[in-house]
Enzyme design. Structure first.
Site, mmCIF file in Angstrom:
data_model
loop_
_atom_site.group_PDB
_atom_site.id
_atom_site.type_symbol
_atom_site.label_atom_id
_atom_site.label_comp_id
_atom_site.label_asym_id
_atom_site.label_seq_id
_atom_site.Cartn_x
_atom_site.Cartn_y
_atom_site.Cartn_z
ATOM 1 N N ARG A 24 -0.986 9.064 9.051
ATOM 2 C CA ARG A 24 -0.881 7.614 9.293
ATOM 3 C C ARG A 24 -0.454 6.867 8.042
ATOM 4 O O ARG A 24 -0.984 7.095 6.953
ATOM 5 C CB ARG A 24 -2.237 7.087 9.740
ATOM 6 C CG ARG A 24 -2.316 5.580 9.780
ATOM 7 C CD ARG A 24 -3.693 5.142 10.172
ATOM 8 N NE ARG A 24 -4.664 5.430 9.147
ATOM 9 C CZ ARG A 24 -5.392 4.508 8.519
ATOM 10 N NH1 ARG A 24 -5.234 3.230 8.792
ATOM 11 N NH2 ARG A 24 -6.283 4.848 7.626
ATOM 12 N N GLU A 54 0.860 -1.191 0.000
ATOM 13 C CA GLU A 54 0.000 0.000 0.000
ATOM 14 C C GLU A 54 0.892 1.235 0.000
ATOM 15 O O GLU A 54 2.091 1.136 0.301
ATOM 16 C CB GLU A 54 -0.912 0.003 1.223
ATOM 17 C CG GLU A 54 -1.947 -1.099 1.187
ATOM 18 C CD GLU A 54 -2.967 -1.004 2.304
ATOM 19 O OE1 GLU A 54 -4.137 -1.240 2.024
ATOM 20 O OE2 GLU A 54 -2.596 -0.704 3.442
ATOM 21 N N HIS A 63 -8.579 10.646 2.923
ATOM 22 C CA HIS A 63 -8.197 9.580 1.993
ATOM 23 C C HIS A 63 -8.393 10.080 0.570
ATOM 24 O O HIS A 63 -9.425 10.670 0.259
ATOM 25 C CB HIS A 63 -9.045 8.329 2.237
ATOM 26 C CG HIS A 63 -8.435 7.093 1.660
ATOM 27 N ND1 HIS A 63 -8.353 6.885 0.310
ATOM 28 C CD2 HIS A 63 -7.855 6.023 2.247
ATOM 29 C CE1 HIS A 63 -7.753 5.721 0.092
ATOM 30 N NE2 HIS A 63 -7.443 5.177 1.252
ATOM 31 N N HIS A 65 -11.098 10.590 6.530
ATOM 32 C CA HIS A 65 -10.926 9.148 6.675
ATOM 33 C C HIS A 65 -10.444 8.726 8.052
ATOM 34 O O HIS A 65 -10.919 7.733 8.591
ATOM 35 C CB HIS A 65 -9.926 8.671 5.613
ATOM 36 C CG HIS A 65 -9.699 7.205 5.604
ATOM 37 N ND1 HIS A 65 -10.724 6.301 5.466
ATOM 38 C CD2 HIS A 65 -8.565 6.460 5.723
ATOM 39 C CE1 HIS A 65 -10.235 5.069 5.486
ATOM 40 N NE2 HIS A 65 -8.940 5.141 5.653
ATOM 41 N N ARG A 106 -0.819 8.953 1.614
ATOM 42 C CA ARG A 106 -2.162 9.504 1.412
ATOM 43 C C ARG A 106 -2.236 11.022 1.368
ATOM 44 O O ARG A 106 -2.919 11.589 0.526
ATOM 45 C CB ARG A 106 -3.035 9.097 2.597
ATOM 46 C CG ARG A 106 -3.441 7.728 2.483
ATOM 47 C CD ARG A 106 -4.166 7.286 3.677
ATOM 48 N NE ARG A 106 -4.320 5.871 3.421
ATOM 49 C CZ ARG A 106 -4.856 5.027 4.222
ATOM 50 N NH1 ARG A 106 -5.347 5.438 5.374
ATOM 51 N NH2 ARG A 106 -4.958 3.762 3.906
HETATM 52 C C1 FAD Z 1 -13.559 2.603 5.241
HETATM 53 C C2 FAD Z 1 -12.376 2.413 6.144
HETATM 54 C C3 FAD Z 1 -11.326 1.602 5.751
HETATM 55 C C4 FAD Z 1 -10.222 1.411 6.586
HETATM 56 N N1 FAD Z 1 -9.226 0.569 6.203
HETATM 57 C C5 FAD Z 1 -8.221 0.294 7.064
HETATM 58 C C6 FAD Z 1 -7.245 -0.676 6.763
HETATM 59 O O1 FAD Z 1 -7.295 -1.309 5.715
HETATM 60 N N2 FAD Z 1 -6.253 -0.906 7.665
HETATM 61 C C7 FAD Z 1 -6.176 -0.243 8.852
HETATM 62 O O2 FAD Z 1 -5.253 -0.480 9.636
HETATM 63 N N3 FAD Z 1 -7.119 0.681 9.180
HETATM 64 C C8 FAD Z 1 -8.129 0.949 8.336
HETATM 65 N N4 FAD Z 1 -9.081 1.859 8.674
HETATM 66 C C9 FAD Z 1 -9.006 2.496 9.993
HETATM 67 C C10 FAD Z 1 -9.387 1.490 11.068
HETATM 68 O O3 FAD Z 1 -10.445 0.698 10.605
HETATM 69 C C11 FAD Z 1 -9.827 2.168 12.343
HETATM 70 O O4 FAD Z 1 -8.941 3.178 12.710
HETATM 71 C C12 FAD Z 1 -9.869 1.177 13.499
HETATM 72 O O5 FAD Z 1 -10.576 0.038 13.119
HETATM 73 C C13 FAD Z 1 -10.511 1.826 14.689
HETATM 74 O O6 FAD Z 1 -10.833 0.829 15.628
HETATM 75 P P1 FAD Z 1 -11.468 1.272 17.002
HETATM 76 O O7 FAD Z 1 -11.720 0.006 17.744
HETATM 77 O O8 FAD Z 1 -10.636 2.305 17.621
HETATM 78 O O9 FAD Z 1 -12.843 2.005 16.595
HETATM 79 P P2 FAD Z 1 -14.149 1.423 15.929
HETATM 80 O O10 FAD Z 1 -13.895 0.150 15.252
HETATM 81 O O11 FAD Z 1 -14.752 2.511 15.138
HETATM 82 O O12 FAD Z 1 -15.086 1.106 17.176
HETATM 83 C C14 FAD Z 1 -15.630 2.130 17.964
HETATM 84 C C15 FAD Z 1 -16.615 1.526 18.937
HETATM 85 O O13 FAD Z 1 -16.969 2.510 19.907
HETATM 86 C C16 FAD Z 1 -18.350 2.444 20.148
HETATM 87 N N5 FAD Z 1 -18.812 3.734 20.657
HETATM 88 C C17 FAD Z 1 -18.561 4.973 20.172
HETATM 89 N N6 FAD Z 1 -19.177 5.902 20.925
HETATM 90 C C18 FAD Z 1 -19.829 5.228 21.904
HETATM 91 C C19 FAD Z 1 -20.672 5.622 22.974
HETATM 92 N N7 FAD Z 1 -20.981 6.915 23.230
HETATM 93 N N8 FAD Z 1 -21.206 4.656 23.760
HETATM 94 C C20 FAD Z 1 -20.933 3.339 23.545
HETATM 95 N N9 FAD Z 1 -20.132 2.920 22.541
HETATM 96 C C21 FAD Z 1 -19.595 3.851 21.742
HETATM 97 C C22 FAD Z 1 -18.945 2.061 18.808
HETATM 98 O O14 FAD Z 1 -20.237 1.552 18.966
HETATM 99 C C23 FAD Z 1 -17.921 1.047 18.320
HETATM 100 O O15 FAD Z 1 -18.240 -0.208 18.852
HETATM 101 C C24 FAD Z 1 -10.176 2.067 7.848
HETATM 102 C C25 FAD Z 1 -11.230 2.884 8.235
HETATM 103 C C26 FAD Z 1 -12.324 3.056 7.402
HETATM 104 C C27 FAD Z 1 -13.442 3.945 7.859
#
Ligand code: FAD
Length: 501
Positions: free
Chosen positions: A370, A114, A227, A335, A274
């Site tokens: 990132r 990538e 992105h 993004h 990016r």
């Molecule tokens: C389209 C897309 C493609 C991506 N591709 C990649 C990739 O290929 N590789 C990579 O490394 N990263 C990628 N990323 C980034 C990566 O997916 C995220 O940064 C990472 O998954 C974030 O994980 P997280 O657990 O921090 O948050 P999330 O997976 O977003 O989880 C957040 C959680 O918090 C909960 N929450 C939020 N507010 C509250 C509240 N007030 N009360 C209760 N629960 C709450 C939500 O319900 C959810 O369960 C991508 C992101 C996107 C959007």
């Protein structure tokens, strides 16, 4: 239902789930998910997870160098070392939990390339890696007797108590109070503060706003990644992402005249990081006077494209584009958030007992930009570290009976007026997109402050609309304050922590 837990984790994405799984089985753990369990950014990740695992020609040092180059050398050297060195453990663990990464015919893992990576080191499950990881972690966490996962459970407020934390949670229109000794915020990003984003509907920065209110330092919230290649149908808020891996596999970027143009801006062409590609698109749009841009992979074998990118291929077909034959319309959109709740190398925030991991946190590993596929890795590495630190602390602390905070709830209060979130999104899209509009920053900041004051001054029904409006206003205010600081010097933040927010 039990109301007291050793640890409460707000967030059920990769960071929250891996944190829960990594905690010792003798600790009781509550995991909150604002909406459906898989509605999160983790489940949307396409490209993969970066890491050096069983790859003798690569090394953590090379991974670190690429991470530093993408991050403009603003990366924290200590946490970045941890990230690249603990990648093998994270990848090995999730494989053992059932994550099915694509393999080559010889049985070795297929590592993809990538933008910004000098080596093929991205492990992936077709083009839906995040969903694979999220669902396998969820399935495993659901088997653990010490872990309770609550769906549609909105964290509305959090207070520090003598013995830990009290959470006000809204579930199925009921208000519940839960108490814990330690807390982890894993609430994800802030994409929904923009009109156009790749982020899931949950990404409203709730954890960041609540940590801020608790007094936790927030760092580099204005470090936002745009992105370069979101599908551009110019109408939908959640823009479907065309993964970086499509360029990794050889796709070209073309302007309105269908010409390749990256050679005007960067010698790495389509594989530049990016931010460079997003900036190049904006410069090229100014040069040509057109916002029409395309991604072109039509020169590759159609069967390879369909097999390598089945989800993207199908989604584009639904929009009327066959990526094996058609140019794909794209444009940059919000993004990812590099900044967040500032944490140390054990994911500890500035508030005793409160940890943050995943996209809501600022570990410093991403610098000012990132590197692709480093965020799932960061979510796993630092949530495991939070779990380890919590386990160590709780093993030596006295287990006093948990104190509960008495939240005030006015059930007769009116709902917030419509349109507040839309106003905030318009401001952010105008003032702080790929290249900030300096003339719009101060007006945007004032409007966000007015909205915050308005939401604080009156009592409104505590529901998702209200919580998210407060979060978006707070997040936008902090982002624009930082941006104004950079543009004009010293604009003081003056949010009143005691204002009932
Ligand atoms: C389209 C897309 C493609 C991506 N591709 C990649 C990739 O290929 N590789 C990579 O490394 N990263 C990628 N990323 C980034 C990566 O997916 C995220 O940064 C990472 O998954 C974030 O994980 P997280 O657990 O921090 O948050 P999330 O997976 O977003 O989880 C957040 C959680 O918090 C909960 N929450 C939020 N507010 C509250 C509240 N007030 N009360 C209760 N629960 C709450 C939500 O319900 C959810 O369960 C991508 C992101 C996107 C959007």
């Amino acid at each position: 239902m039990n109301t007291n837990y050793d640890v409460i984790i707000a967030g059920c994405g990769a960071a929250g789930l891996y944190g829960a799984i990594s905690l010792p089985r003798q600790l009781s753990v509550l995991v909150l998910s604002k909406r459906e369990l898989t509605l999160c950014n983790s489940a949307l990740a396409q490209g993969g997870i970066a890491g050096v695992y069983k790859s003798p020609e690569d090394s953590p040092e090379l991974h670190k160098q690429d991470t530093f180059i993408a991050g403009g050398f603003e990366n924290d050297p200590v946490t970045t070392d941890i990230l690249v060195n603990e990648a093998a453990d994270a990848i090995d663990t999730i494989i053992r939990l059932g994550v099915d990464f694509d393999k080559k015919e010889d049985g070795d893992y297929h590592r993809t390339l990538e933008g910004g990576h000098g080596m093929r080191r991205i492990f992936h499950h077709k083009d839906a890696t995040g969903f694979e990881i999220e669902t396998k972690l969820l399935a495993y966490a659901q088997t653990l007797p010490n872990v309770t996962i609550l769906e549609n459970a909105l964290m509305c407020d959090v207070r520090k108590t003598e013995t830990g934390f009290s959470f006000l949670v809204m579930k199925d229109n009921e208000y519940l109070t839960f108490n814990s000794r330690k807390a982890i915020f894993a609430t994800g990003g802030i994409g929904r503060v923009y009109e156009f984003t790749t982020n899931s509907a949950i990404a409203t920065g709730d954890g960041i706003a609540m940590a801020y209110k608790l007094g936790a330092p927030i760092k580099h919230l204005s470090y936002i990644q745009f992105h370069p290649t979101a599908f551009n149908n110019k109408t939908t808020r959640e823009c479907f992402l065309i993964s970086e891996a499509v360029r990794g596999e050889g796709a070209y970027l073309r302007n309105c005249d269908k010409e390749r143009f990256m050679d005007r801006y960067d010698r790495r062409l389509e594989l530049a990081p990016r931010d460079v590609v997003s900036h190049s698109i904006i410069f090229e749009a100014k040069r040509t006077g057109s916002d029409d841009f395309y991604l072109d992979i039509t020169h590759k074998d159609p069967e390879f494209i369909k097999k390598r990118f089945p989800m993207i291929y199908k989604n584009l077909l639904d929009y009327g584009y066959d990526m094996t034959k058609d140019l794909i319309p794209i444009f940059p959109c919000q993004h990812y958030l590099m900044g967040g709740i500032n944490v140390d190398e054990w994911a500890r925030t500035g508030v005793e007992g409160l940890y943050a991991c995943g996209e809501c946190s600022h570990t410093g590993v991403h610098g000012n930009n990132r590197l692709a596929s480093n965020s799932l890795l960061e979510a796993l590495v630092f949530s495991k570290r939070a779990a380890k630190d919590i386990a160590d602390k709780l093993s030596s602390e006295d287990k006093k009976p948990l104190v509960s905070y008495d939240f005030e709830i006015d059930k007769t209060a009116p709902v917030i007026p419509k349109g507040i979130r839309t106003d905030i999104r318009k401001v952010m899209q105008k003032a702080y997109f790929v290249m900030p509009e300096v003339n719009e920053l101060k007006d945007g900041l004032n409007l966000c402050k007015e909205i915050m004051d308005f939401l604080d001054r009156y009592t409104f029904k505590i529901d998702r609309d209200y919580i998210e409006a407060k979060s978006l206003a707070t997040v936008a205010y902090i982002v624009l304050s930082e941006a104004c600081d950079i543009a004009f010097g010293n604009v003081e933040l003056d949010i009143d922590y005691e204002a009932g927010f």
